[in-house]
Design an enzyme around this catalytic site. Structure first.
Site, short mmCIF file in Angstrom:
data_model
loop_
_atom_site.label_atom_id
_atom_site.label_comp_id
_atom_site.label_asym_id
_atom_site.label_seq_id
_atom_site.Cartn_x
_atom_site.Cartn_y
_atom_site.Cartn_z
N TRP A 1 0.82 -1.21 0.00
CA TRP A 1 0.00 0.00 0.00
C TRP A 1 0.86 1.26 0.00
O TRP A 1 0.54 2.24 -0.68
CB TRP A 1 -0.99 -0.02 1.16
N ASP B 1 -1.17 6.77 6.26
CA ASP B 1 -2.31 5.95 5.87
C ASP B 1 -2.54 4.97 7.02
O ASP B 1 -1.73 4.07 7.26
CB ASP B 1 -1.99 5.20 4.58
N LYS C 1 -12.21 -1.47 7.84
CA LYS C 1 -11.42 -2.41 8.62
C LYS C 1 -11.89 -2.44 10.08
O LYS C 1 -12.26 -3.47 10.60
CB LYS C 1 -9.94 -2.03 8.60
#
Length: 430
Positions: free
Chosen positions: A169, A241, A265
């Site tokens: 990511w 992030d 999440k």
């Protein structure tokens, strides 16, 4: 059951007290044989299969007693939500707190939804102790959209930016930033298959960099920052992030210029992205920045510039309220640590039958990747676990193996059941 087509929407208007979507007999909808949805010149019908037995509403008592037929969902996202939150949403689905409508039907300009989004923001601020000099934005597009929004809002096309790449990511974030600024990777864990985090003192940061970017928890590779680096650039801006460990533990927000996270999440369903941005960073977006990516636009309009993901924000609000009821993020972290340690202990104590490649000091409390010594048994592991109502344990397609995501809403009982299964599976196949 057949309906006439003498008036529009006849299914709903013929008898308001007995139609199948009335709150008192919602379950009977599954017994409908034939429904005419529109009164047109030619009736349009939908045939539904009759249920073999009446649909039963889920109740808190059933869930608490273990009677409810739910699985333990170890998916990386969208992930499981707290059962208490789901039941609360279920009770408010048809008629939100006497408003006469569902949250999904509300105008985002109305007083009802205004109260929902303001409460969600207030509770999130309480959870993370977010100072007033930071704006909280409820946006859309996922964290991936923020890969572009961050450089567009914080720097010019020629500005240098530092990126630490600890997994897939953060690598994607760096590559996207190349379109909008001049980023440099100052450290990458790719050569070691993303199993480590760098020594911060050894980092060679660019003193002219506009910001330093990290991914706080790599969902795929299971690498998590336990501490955060100090941005040594002239502006001191650290960007993170936090999609897969957001609200899983306390965080000093003042260490960051921007925090962004996809909700799916730990704090809600997919569809909403939360951005926490220091207000002095607003208003500097590049001229080519689309309106929907301009933080200042969303700040000035309290996240209501356009129609936001209303129901997702409502669900996040219920989760924030639930986490506060648990005692806040200090208590949440204790529970998450206990679950992770239980799972890592069985991996490390398996004499190599199970293996986690991540360096122990930076193992994620959220996403636990592991492999089997006998790789040909991995498919059977996933299949047998599913039979025991433990699902989504297959690793990401890019790395293989297994992965157990144990976010906030994964109960301790779920991890205990997985650990017991792993021990039994090893005894059977060792």
């Amino acid at each position: 059951m057949a309906t006439t087509t003498s008036s529009p929407h006849s299914l709903f208007l013929q008898n308001r007290n007995s139609h199948p979507l009335n709150k008192n007999n919602l379950a009977s909808f599954t017994n409908l044989k034939k429904i005419n949805f529109f009164n047109t010149k030619r009736a349009i019908s939908v045939t539904c299969s009759a249920a073999s037995a009446p649909t039963q509403d889920r109740t808190a008592a059933q869930i608490q007693s273990g009677q409810e037929d739910r699985v333990f969902n170890f998916a990386a996202g969208p992930a499981n939500l707290p059962e208490k939150v789901l039941l609360k949403a279920q009770s408010e689905l048809y008629n939100w707190r006497g408003s006469g409508m569902s949250v999904m039907e509300m105008s985002h300009r109305g007083k009802e939804f205004k109260s929902i989004i303001e409460k969600a923001e207030s509770d999130l601020r309480a959870l993370l102790n977010i100072p007033q000099e930071y704006s909280v934005l409820f946006l859309q597009g996922g964290a991936t959209t923020q890969f572009a929004a961050v450089p567009l809002n914080l720097c010019t096309p020629n500005d240098p930016v530092d990126y630490i790449v600890t997994g897939s990511w953060s690598d994607k974030a760096f590559k996207e930033a190349q379109k909008f600024c001049n980023p440099q990777v100052i450290w990458s864990g790719k050569a070691e298959k993303y199993t480590k985090i760098p020594n911060f003192d050894a980092l060679e940061q660019n003193p002219h960099a506009k910001y330093l970017h990290i991914c706080a928890n790599e969902t795929i590779h299971g690498v998590e920052f336990k501490e955060y680096p100090l941005a040594k650039n002239s502006t001191g801006i650290l960007v993170a992030d936090m999609s897969s460990n957001f609200c899983s533990k306390p965080v000093d927000v003042t260490r960051f210029g921007v925090i962004y996270a996809g909700a799916q999440k730990n704090v809600g369903p997919s569809g909403v992205t939360i951005v926490i941005v220091r207000k002095d960073l607003l208003g500097n977006a590049q001229d080519k920045t689309p309106l929907m990516l301009d933080y200042k636009i969303h700040d000035e309009n309290n996240s209501l510039y356009n129609t936001p993901p209303c129901y997702c924000i409502y669900m996040c609000g219920l989760v924030f309220e639930y986490l506060l009821e648990l005692g806040g993020l200090n208590e949440v972290e204790k529970m998450n640590r206990k679950k992770a340690e239980l799972l890592y202990n069985v991996i490390d104590g398996s004499n190599g039958f199970y293996r986690c490649p991540v360096e122990k000091s930076v193992r994620s409390f959220m996403n636990v990747p592991f492999t089997l010594e006998k790789s040909d048994l991995e498919a059977e592991f996933v299949k047998e676990a599913a039979k025991e109502k433990m699902v989504q344990l297959k690793g990401h397609r890019s790395v293989g193996g297994m992965r157990a995501s144990i976010y906030n809403a994964m109960p301790l009982a779920g991890v205990e059941k997985l650990v017991a299964f792993m021990k039994d599976f090893q005894a059977k196949h060792a």
